[in-house]
Design a protein around this motif. Sequence first.
Motif, PDB file in Angstrom:
ATOM      1  N   ARG A 183      16.168  -2.046  -4.464  1.00 58.09           N
ATOM      2  CA  ARG A 183      15.980  -0.996  -5.058  1.00 58.09           C
ATOM      3  C   ARG A 183      17.140  -0.200  -5.561  1.00 58.09           C
ATOM      4  NH1 ARG A 183      10.341   1.859  -3.990  1.00 58.09           N
ATOM      5  NH2 ARG A 183       9.723  -0.054  -5.023  1.00 58.09           N
ATOM      6  N   TYR A 208      -1.775 -10.144 -11.216  1.00 57.68           N
ATOM      7  CA  TYR A 208      -1.566  -8.832 -11.687  1.00 57.68           C
ATOM      8  C   TYR A 208      -1.635  -9.110 -13.141  1.00 57.68           C
ATOM      9  CZ  TYR A 208      -0.511  -5.535  -7.649  1.00 57.68           C
ATOM     10  OH  TYR A 208      -0.587  -4.913  -6.527  1.00 57.68           O
ATOM     11  N   GLN A 217       9.015  -2.684 -11.084  1.00 54.92           N
ATOM     12  CA  GLN A 217      10.152  -1.578 -10.563  1.00 54.92           C
ATOM     13  C   GLN A 217      10.151  -0.194 -10.947  1.00 54.92           C
ATOM     14  OE1 GLN A 217      11.188  -4.180 -12.811  1.00 54.92           O
ATOM     15  NE2 GLN A 217      12.398  -5.555 -11.813  1.00 54.92           N
ATOM     16  N   GLY A 259       1.271   9.794  -5.563  1.00 48.59           N
ATOM     17  CA  GLY A 259       1.013   8.648  -4.977  1.00 48.59           C
ATOM     18  C   GLY A 259      -0.041   7.903  -5.802  1.00 48.59           C
ATOM     19  N   PHE A 260      -0.894   8.731  -6.575  1.00 51.88           N
ATOM     20  CA  PHE A 260      -1.686   8.002  -7.194  1.00 51.88           C
ATOM     21  C   PHE A 260      -1.029   7.641  -8.777  1.00 51.88           C
ATOM     22  CE2 PHE A 260      -4.260  10.565  -4.436  1.00 51.88           C
ATOM     23  CZ  PHE A 260      -5.500   9.769  -4.132  1.00 51.88           C
ATOM     24  N   ILE A 261      -1.281   6.195  -9.024  1.00 55.77           N
ATOM     25  CA  ILE A 261      -0.878   5.679 -10.090  1.00 55.77           C
ATOM     26  C   ILE A 261      -1.636   6.281 -11.540  1.00 55.77           C
ATOM     27  CG2 ILE A 261      -0.622   3.710 -11.606  1.00 55.77           C
ATOM     28  CD1 ILE A 261       0.099   2.099  -9.002  1.00 55.77           C
ATOM     29  N   TYR A 263      -2.703   5.447 -14.602  1.00 54.24           N
ATOM     30  CA  TYR A 263      -2.689   3.953 -15.601  1.00 54.24           C
ATOM     31  C   TYR A 263      -2.762   4.116 -16.768  1.00 54.24           C
ATOM     32  CZ  TYR A 263      -3.892   1.440 -10.992  1.00 54.24           C
ATOM     33  OH  TYR A 263      -3.798   0.848 -10.068  1.00 54.24           O
ATOM     34  N   VAL A 283      -9.862   3.089  -3.152  1.00 53.12           N
ATOM     35  CA  VAL A 283      -9.183   4.184  -3.872  1.00 53.12           C
ATOM     36  C   VAL A 283      -7.811   3.873  -3.470  1.00 53.12           C
ATOM     37  CG1 VAL A 283      -8.296   6.676  -3.984  1.00 53.12           C
ATOM     38  CG2 VAL A 283     -10.748   6.007  -4.251  1.00 53.12           C
ATOM     39  N   GLU A 340      -6.707   0.505  -5.437  1.00 51.20           N
ATOM     40  CA  GLU A 340      -6.830   0.267  -6.674  1.00 51.20           C
ATOM     41  C   GLU A 340      -6.143   1.558  -7.464  1.00 51.20           C
ATOM     42  OE1 GLU A 340      -7.897  -2.347  -7.955  1.00 51.20           O
ATOM     43  OE2 GLU A 340      -8.709  -2.914  -6.074  1.00 51.20           O
ATOM     44  N   LYS A 341      -5.837   2.732  -6.658  1.00 46.32           N
ATOM     45  CA  LYS A 341      -5.645   3.709  -7.631  1.00 46.32           C
ATOM     46  C   LYS A 341      -4.258   4.425  -7.195  1.00 46.32           C
ATOM     47  CE  LYS A 341      -9.443   4.206  -9.662  1.00 46.32           C
ATOM     48  NZ  LYS A 341      -9.491   3.452 -10.936  1.00 46.32           N
ATOM     49  N   THR A 342      -3.678   3.963  -6.142  1.00 44.53           N
ATOM     50  CA  THR A 342      -2.275   4.582  -5.525  1.00 44.53           C
ATOM     51  C   THR A 342      -1.089   3.578  -5.609  1.00 44.53           C
ATOM     52  OG1 THR A 342      -2.616   3.761  -3.252  1.00 44.53           O
ATOM     53  CG2 THR A 342      -3.873   5.927  -3.748  1.00 44.53           C
ATOM     54  N   THR A 343       0.101   4.118  -5.406  1.00 45.22           N
ATOM     55  CA  THR A 343       1.270   3.306  -5.608  1.00 45.22           C
ATOM     56  C   THR A 343       1.209   2.471  -4.218  1.00 45.22           C
ATOM     57  OG1 THR A 343       2.391   5.114  -4.516  1.00 45.22           O
ATOM     58  CG2 THR A 343       2.558   4.849  -6.785  1.00 45.22           C
ATOM     59  N   LEU A 344       0.871   3.010  -3.219  1.00 49.27           N
ATOM     60  CA  LEU A 344       0.761   2.303  -1.618  1.00 49.27           C
ATOM     61  C   LEU A 344       0.074   0.942  -1.931  1.00 49.27           C
ATOM     62  CD1 LEU A 344       1.334   2.178   1.346  1.00 49.27           C
ATOM     63  CD2 LEU A 344      -0.956   3.357   1.609  1.00 49.27           C
ATOM     64  N   GLY A 345      -1.310   1.138  -2.780  1.00 51.57           N
ATOM     65  CA  GLY A 345      -2.076   0.178  -2.664  1.00 51.57           C
ATOM     66  C   GLY A 345      -1.462  -0.960  -3.798  1.00 51.57           C
ATOM     67  N   TYR A 346      -0.823  -0.661  -4.840  1.00 51.04           N
ATOM     68  CA  TYR A 346      -0.177  -1.262  -5.659  1.00 51.04           C
ATOM     69  C   TYR A 346       1.160  -2.229  -4.848  1.00 51.04           C
ATOM     70  CZ  TYR A 346       2.759  -2.562  -9.946  1.00 51.04           C
ATOM     71  OH  TYR A 346       3.666  -3.076 -10.625  1.00 51.04           O
ATOM     72  N   GLU A 347       1.714  -1.557  -3.983  1.00 48.12           N
ATOM     73  CA  GLU A 347       2.825  -2.159  -3.481  1.00 48.12           C
ATOM     74  C   GLU A 347       2.140  -3.251  -2.301  1.00 48.12           C
ATOM     75  OE1 GLU A 347       4.889   0.778  -1.223  1.00 48.12           O
ATOM     76  OE2 GLU A 347       6.180   1.519  -3.064  1.00 48.12           O
ATOM     77  N   LYS A 397      -0.636  -4.827  -2.397  1.00 42.00           N
ATOM     78  CA  LYS A 397      -1.462  -5.933  -3.046  1.00 42.00           C
ATOM     79  C   LYS A 397      -0.404  -6.824  -3.626  1.00 42.00           C
ATOM     80  CE  LYS A 397      -4.357  -3.606  -5.597  1.00 42.00           C
ATOM     81  NZ  LYS A 397      -5.106  -3.664  -6.853  1.00 42.00           N
ATOM     82  N   ALA A 398       0.748  -6.052  -4.015  1.00 45.07           N
ATOM     83  CA  ALA A 398       1.874  -6.984  -4.663  1.00 45.07           C
ATOM     84  C   ALA A 398       2.444  -7.696  -3.658  1.00 45.07           C
ATOM     85  CB  ALA A 398       2.985  -6.133  -5.215  1.00 45.07           C
ATOM     86  N   LEU A 427      -0.141 -10.761  -2.855  1.00 43.19           N
ATOM     87  CA  LEU A 427      -0.122 -11.603  -3.721  1.00 43.19           C
ATOM     88  C   LEU A 427       1.032 -12.413  -4.238  1.00 43.19           C
ATOM     89  CD1 LEU A 427      -2.292  -9.482  -6.555  1.00 43.19           C
ATOM     90  CD2 LEU A 427      -2.985 -11.370  -5.154  1.00 43.19           C
ATOM     91  N   ALA A 444      11.322  -7.157  -6.777  1.00 35.93           N
ATOM     92  CA  ALA A 444      11.019  -5.721  -7.073  1.00 35.93           C
ATOM     93  C   ALA A 444      11.611  -4.576  -6.531  1.00 35.93           C
ATOM     94  CB  ALA A 444       9.615  -5.652  -7.691  1.00 35.93           C
ATOM     95  N   ILE A 447      10.456  -3.912  -3.412  1.00 34.05           N
ATOM     96  CA  ILE A 447       9.439  -3.454  -2.482  1.00 34.05           C
ATOM     97  C   ILE A 447       9.536  -4.087  -1.247  1.00 34.05           C
ATOM     98  CG2 ILE A 447       6.618  -3.305  -1.954  1.00 34.05           C
ATOM     99  CD1 ILE A 447       6.393  -3.665  -5.091  1.00 34.05           C
TER     100      ILE A 447
END
Lengths: 509, 373
Positions: free
Chosen positions: A328, A351, A360, A371-373, A375, B222, B225-232, B234-235, B238, B246, B248
């Motif tokens: 990063r 995804y 990134q 912390g909430f994306i 969308y 939540v 599906e909704k947070t950057t933590l979850g995004y990281e 899950k990435a 997967l 990236a 992470i």
Amino acid sequence: MDYIIEMNGITKKFPGVIANDHITLQLKKGEIHALLGENGAGKSTLMSVLFGLYQPESGVILKEGNAVKINGPNDATRLGIGMVHQHFKLVHNFTVLENIVLGVETVKHGLLSMEEAREKVVALSRTYGLEIDPDAPVSDITVGMQQRTEILKMLYRENEILIFDEPTAVLTPQEIAELMKIMKNLKEQGKSILFITHKLNEILAVADRCTVLRKGKGVGTIEVAGATKEGLSEMMVGRKVSLEMAKSDIDPGAVVLDVRELTVKNKITGKNLVCNVSFSVREGEIVCVAGIDGNGQSELVYALTGLLRAENGQVFLRGKDITRATVRERGNRGMAHIPEDRHKHGLVLDYSIAYNMVLQHYFEPAFQRHGFINYGAVYAYAAGLIEKYDVRCGQGVKTAARSMSGGNQQKAIIAREAEREHKLLVAVQPTRGLDVGAIEYIHERLLEERGKGKGILLISLELEEVFSISDRILVIYEGQIVADLDPKSVTYQELGLYMAGSKRKEGAS
Amino acid sequence: MNEIKQRGLWGLLGFSSALSSFAAIAVGLLFGFFLLLIANATDAAAGFRTLITSGFSDLKSMGQVLYFATPIIMTGLSVGFAGKTGLFNIGATGQFTVGAYCAVFVGVRFSFLPGLTLCLAALLAAMLAGAIWGSIPGLLKAWLNVNEVISCIMMNYIGMYLVNYLVIQTIYNHRHNASMNVLSNANVPRLGLDRIFRDGNIVSSANGGIFIAILAAIAMYVILEKTTLGYELKACGLNKNAAQYAGISAKRGIVTAMVISGALAGLGGALLYLSGAGKNIDVVDVLAQEGFNGIPVALLALNNPIGIIFSGLFIGYMTVGGFNMQLYNFSPQVVNMIVAVIIYFSAFALLVKGFIQKLGQREKQSGKEAGGE
């Protein structure tokens, strides 16, 4: 009837696509017939039909004028059809000889009798000029010899119809020339060859006739004598394609990337994968690292981009030492990276395309709050990139990356990387596995980047690519940079010698 | 029309996923019926009816379903959360057990805490303990590349024996060879559930824990599906390589995932022993079954947090049914076997899911073609 194999009016449908739409392919006895088409044009499907892996909805296959039904590869073998696959199907810890006889071994009293087989193989290799060492384990021999082993496998089975699937993708220029000679030789001995490729030079060099497919339809079959590259590519893509990139002269600016005596070791064996490499990339310059696959290119890139720890040496990005920086940090300092393997590194395939576009960026204030994306912002951003870079995806921003074609996946990665704030773009085989149209597109983008004054480090195995867009060529061999060349003053042959390690420039690190 | 349908519960679960889970359940039940036939043919039909219906037979049984479902929803969430991030947390049992101990310890000893705060403190202690227990395999995997399955299994045994030892040392009830009863205000409030779910004078063990479990499931949804933590996370799960590419930190991701996963399992332990049902930690050398049951619960729901609520309720329902089957001289182990078969088939659930999706596509395709022509 002088056709040895005829595929007449073959139609094969898959849910949602017609992979082959009334395609006719007629192979004369003793000719080299090229099958040309972009990815997804239906070449593989057609060959799978010929091998009985798919049953066509309509159409017939004739062998020497008689209709035949092919229910599987065994039927195909019985009809004398053999294939050299793009990725060789060899057992690595077997010898060449063992690989050749595998499946059709000569047996006496339940025991292998290799002598008979050996004589036959040696005789064949002499007749066709296929130089091999029958007792060498496949793991130790060159890619060229592996390919010759594959060819001998077909000859040993007395196949009359030989199919070569993208045979030159893995070869050096010298080996390609050798293969062309072998193919002509085989033809003289009465074999019929089907040559699948999307490299136009090779078609012009060896093929007698050429059948072009586009989007599942047969565009036509032409005599190669009198054909031109431009004509062929227009048939393949359906529009004019510029093969020569118009490249403006740019004076390179400040040094962006400076690599000093970089060494990367294999952690387990302790062998040097990248050895004492030094070079630099400047603004507005495309520096290409050319070499045969597996000579340390991947490790060099991993070390530059932060995926692998360098053993020794230093890497400077815009004057700052980033040898120990995280991925990063490098990104934030201005490094963009189009990875070698778009499935392994480039995309999270499960995804959506939108999620992948912010891989990134998701943590930046524009895309998240507490912390909430957000969308909405992510989708809007992705939609913008899809539009701008013409990424085709069926269900818009929510399309799963997995469901997209290879070319569009690559476009998506390029869109993502090009839109990042960056000064240096590391592009590793960005056109791998793509068709002419997509390659043209990607080369244009790279030159556009160059025009914007970005430094570009291109890792490529395709010599045409190396010559058409790079400003400087670094040749890598066994982890070392063995030459620093000017593409204007070096020939294909010379470059090939450097790549094969038989030549080395004094003074290169 | 379609859109409305998609936005409902089915959309949340993924219709084909839910359908495949139901198919697995149906096959499992059918197989269970055959088992009953083999064991005792004359009573098989009656026993099977009991298994299927008794969870709904009266309000008390329904309350018991909620009671049994609560801890396994939590361990299911634990396993499911780890699963979403590419880890197999087979250590939910150990995290569950240490969580249970810490909750009970606080519930017995922290008498200075007034009213509800004692319960809250006990729940927090359990989550913390579970998180620590989960973090160890996470750290080992991240930094030393130790397979989490192996270290989790070891942590299960360490946790079990450690808790047995600590119970004897600190909160031992000699007469029952178990932990002491917690103070009454340490128990999760019943919120009147026991008064709703009752059969005459016999009350059920239903309590507010089920709401905590549902809240935990929603929280997990939540986060994922909704947070950057979850995004990281899950990435990482997967495609670990792409995550690293990236920038992470996969290492941090692994540890974070195991910490959260462990906290969920630990909370499950607290909810079981603070249910007010008079359950104590027995000093026996057996790994807690609730932890392992989390695996089928998560599998059956394909790791979907909302799905886990339902699969947990289902397994709880079957447990109650199996309990009542003893009326017909069937041993409750039969239920375990049936559940095992269901799980076995739920492993095929993914396969079935693929099949259903393909079927759907084909229908759409033929519909399109018919419309076009």
